[in-house]
Enzyme design. Structure first.
Site, short mmCIF file in Angstrom:
data_model
loop_
_atom_site.label_atom_id
_atom_site.label_comp_id
_atom_site.label_asym_id
_atom_site.label_seq_id
_atom_site.Cartn_x
_atom_site.Cartn_y
_atom_site.Cartn_z
N ASP A 72 0.82 -1.21 0.00
CA ASP A 72 0.00 0.00 0.00
C ASP A 72 0.85 1.26 0.00
OD1 ASP A 72 0.82 -0.71 2.64
OD2 ASP A 72 -0.64 0.68 3.48
N GLU A 126 0.02 -0.93 5.70
CA GLU A 126 1.11 -0.53 6.56
C GLU A 126 1.07 0.96 6.87
OE1 GLU A 126 5.10 0.90 7.81
OE2 GLU A 126 3.99 1.50 6.01
#
Lengths: 361, 361
Positions: A72, A126
């Site tokens: 991400d 994350e």
């Protein structure tokens, strides 16, 4: 569905990855593409949990190395698709950390018979609150997927090795008193004055410096907040000092808390733990790590902030950060990465994992 | 328009006053009634400013005494109209301070030739923010209306004399530092730790006790608020300690500030005065005051809070609080006053102002 071409070099592959948006919580398209590409590789077993993908060899090698990265990015800031200009690749995630993911995918595709067994971990979420972290989820649901002798998290570190990380503990120290009108202050007991010895102790504290595996860690004990007061004419009956202890990874969480209790012994009415995350030992003495350092070169640095390497450490897997991106440009509109650094990282990791003739690239 | 009957005794008159609501900012009806009643008394000159009414004699006496009280009350709490029961008068303002106003009006009506010239001050907006205070407005616009050798403010004091009042000074002490990530605390400078010596100084401070005109004043120097902090992982670059100094009225405002600066010399980056109100000397040595104490009886007590007596003091008029109400019931739903205390107060003031045969009641 977008396709990934793992025959491209890591820099070109980074561009492909950047052009598939994957803002936190919206990683599915990219996770699907990664899973599909990995399933093409017969030497890997592929596992999936939500938008996390894990692939691994099972060659029966003496050691297992984990290469981990998150899929991400922070929200796009008008910086997708990617743009290549004079050897610099611009775009959201180029540094943090699709260049690292590209290196992982390249090693997966081009090193079918590594000198150590390999586990590739691609995870989600994350960049948002810690509770949503995909690596945390894997550690809880499938700790065996993360097992290994050494882990490299390819977060941006400008190609430097950053070893382990500090632990962090935050506590609230409460002092109490008795309210009274400030015109009759002798009728009360001032909780803010009661915090004086706590601040004195903090101001006089000599933080420890300690060397672990050749890295020097510097600790720190600091007030990060103080609050007290009722009204402009009232002797306050409560004051809270929030203290943050950043400690070297040779202390555990419990030891860190015991140390803080001892430092402030007798000076507070109540101590409440607000936040606690253990540190991570660099583990650079392990054979896999030593070979890694030799292959990559440079002088390992301690990692001061808290990162996901600590999640590996908590599972007993020593871990380092080592990635091609520049952390100074992470999360920025002008995020970018240098093509030569991406290629260098790919080459260094391949060298480490194929040395001793196990398997040339 | 409601009428006031000044031939009633002070307790009955208190009931009349309570039955004319006069919550702060809504004093007009009561102020009109007071003005009308006073204009019936040929020995008084009557002045008006907004909802404040002033009446005075001009007999050329050696001394002038001011009797002052506010007309307004806190909001009514289901406690109007008044109710008399077993010698206790219940209702909003019975204690604070329509019983005092009733005594003023009774003296105005029944002592046409007092032994000292008299000024009666009835003012508005005492129960709200200081800037709206009617006595403050009079002191600024018509200081000559408040001139005198001694003033009695008939605020509730349970029939005790409370002399003068403390001064109050509030300052903000700022410490500064440099922000840094708490994982690298040595890169910053902690402003909260920088406040440690300020709190130490406060905790160690020995407040002065001083006798003035036979009253013992106790000072106090206290932190009433402390604030600092940026985030849980940031070394804070600013901290503010709010300190309240309550000082005996033998210090002036400037001396009080100089004292505070000296106490914290070198310990702050910046000192900002947040609030300052001078104290009031009891002035009990003045002949008018001495005669007052003798006539009223009892042992004068120091006044610790800040009250409007300080406004008189600032004009050079020593002042005391002396009123029939019980301050413990001021602002309460069950506010009440004892009829005998109201009558006693009326009688004592009349005695003081007519002694030596100047003018029997």
């Amino acid at each position: 569905m977008p396709q990934l071409d793992l025959s491209l070099d890591a820099a070109q592959l980074t561009a492909q990855l950047v052009d598939i948006p994957s803002v936190s919580r919206e990683e599915k398209v990219l996770a699907d593409a990664v899973e599909t590409a990995l399933r093409e590789l017969p030497h890997l077993e592929v596992l999936r949990d939500g938008n996390a993908v894990v692939a691994r060899t099972a060659l029966g090698r003496a050691e297992r190395v984990v290469l981990a990265g998150h899929l991400d990015t922070v929200p796009i800031a008008d910086n997708v698709p990617s743009r290549l200009e004079d050897g610099i690749l611009w775009g959201c995630g180029t540094s943090d950390m699709k260049s690292g993911v590209a290196v992982q995918l390249r090693i997966a595709a081009t090193v079918p018979e590594p000198n150590r067994d390999l586990t590739f971990v691609f995870y989600d979420q994350e960049e948002i609150e810690a509770d949503a972290n995909g690596l945390k989820r894997l550690a809880e649901k499938h700790p065996e997927w993360l097992a290994g002798d050494f882990a490299v998290v390819l977060e941006p570190s400008s190609g430097e090795i950053e070893g382990g990380c500090q632990g962090t503990l935050r506590v609230l120290l409460h002092t109490t008193g008795e309210r009274a009108h400030s015109a009759r202050s002798w009728m009360g007991r001032n909780a803010i004055h009661g915090a004086a010895p706590i601040l004195e102790r903090l101001a006089a504290y000599e933080p420890r410096r300690v060397e672990i595996d050749g890295l020097e860690y510097r600790e720190g004990l600091n007030a990060v907040r103080i609050e007290g007061g009722v009204a402009g004419n009232v002797i306050p009956d409560a004051c809270t000092v929030t203290v943050n202890f950043r400690y070297a990874p040779d202390r555990g969480e419990d030891e860190a808390l015991a140390h803080v209790r001892e430092v402030f012994d007798g000076l507070y009415e109540d101590l409440v733990v607000d936040d606690s995350s253990p540190g991570a030992l660099p583990g650079l003495g392990r054979p896999a790590a030593a070979a890694f350092i030799e292959a990559v070169g440079g002088t390992p640095q301690p990692k001061y902030g808290w990162t996901d390497v600590a999640r590996f450490s908590a599972l007993g897997v020593p871990a380092v950060n080592y990635g091609p991106g520049d952390p100074n440009y992470a999360h920025k509109r002008d995020e970018h990465a240098h093509v030569d650094k991406i290629l260098h990282c790919e080459e260094r990791l391949r060298a480490w994992l194929t040395l001793n003739g196990s398997n040339p690239a």
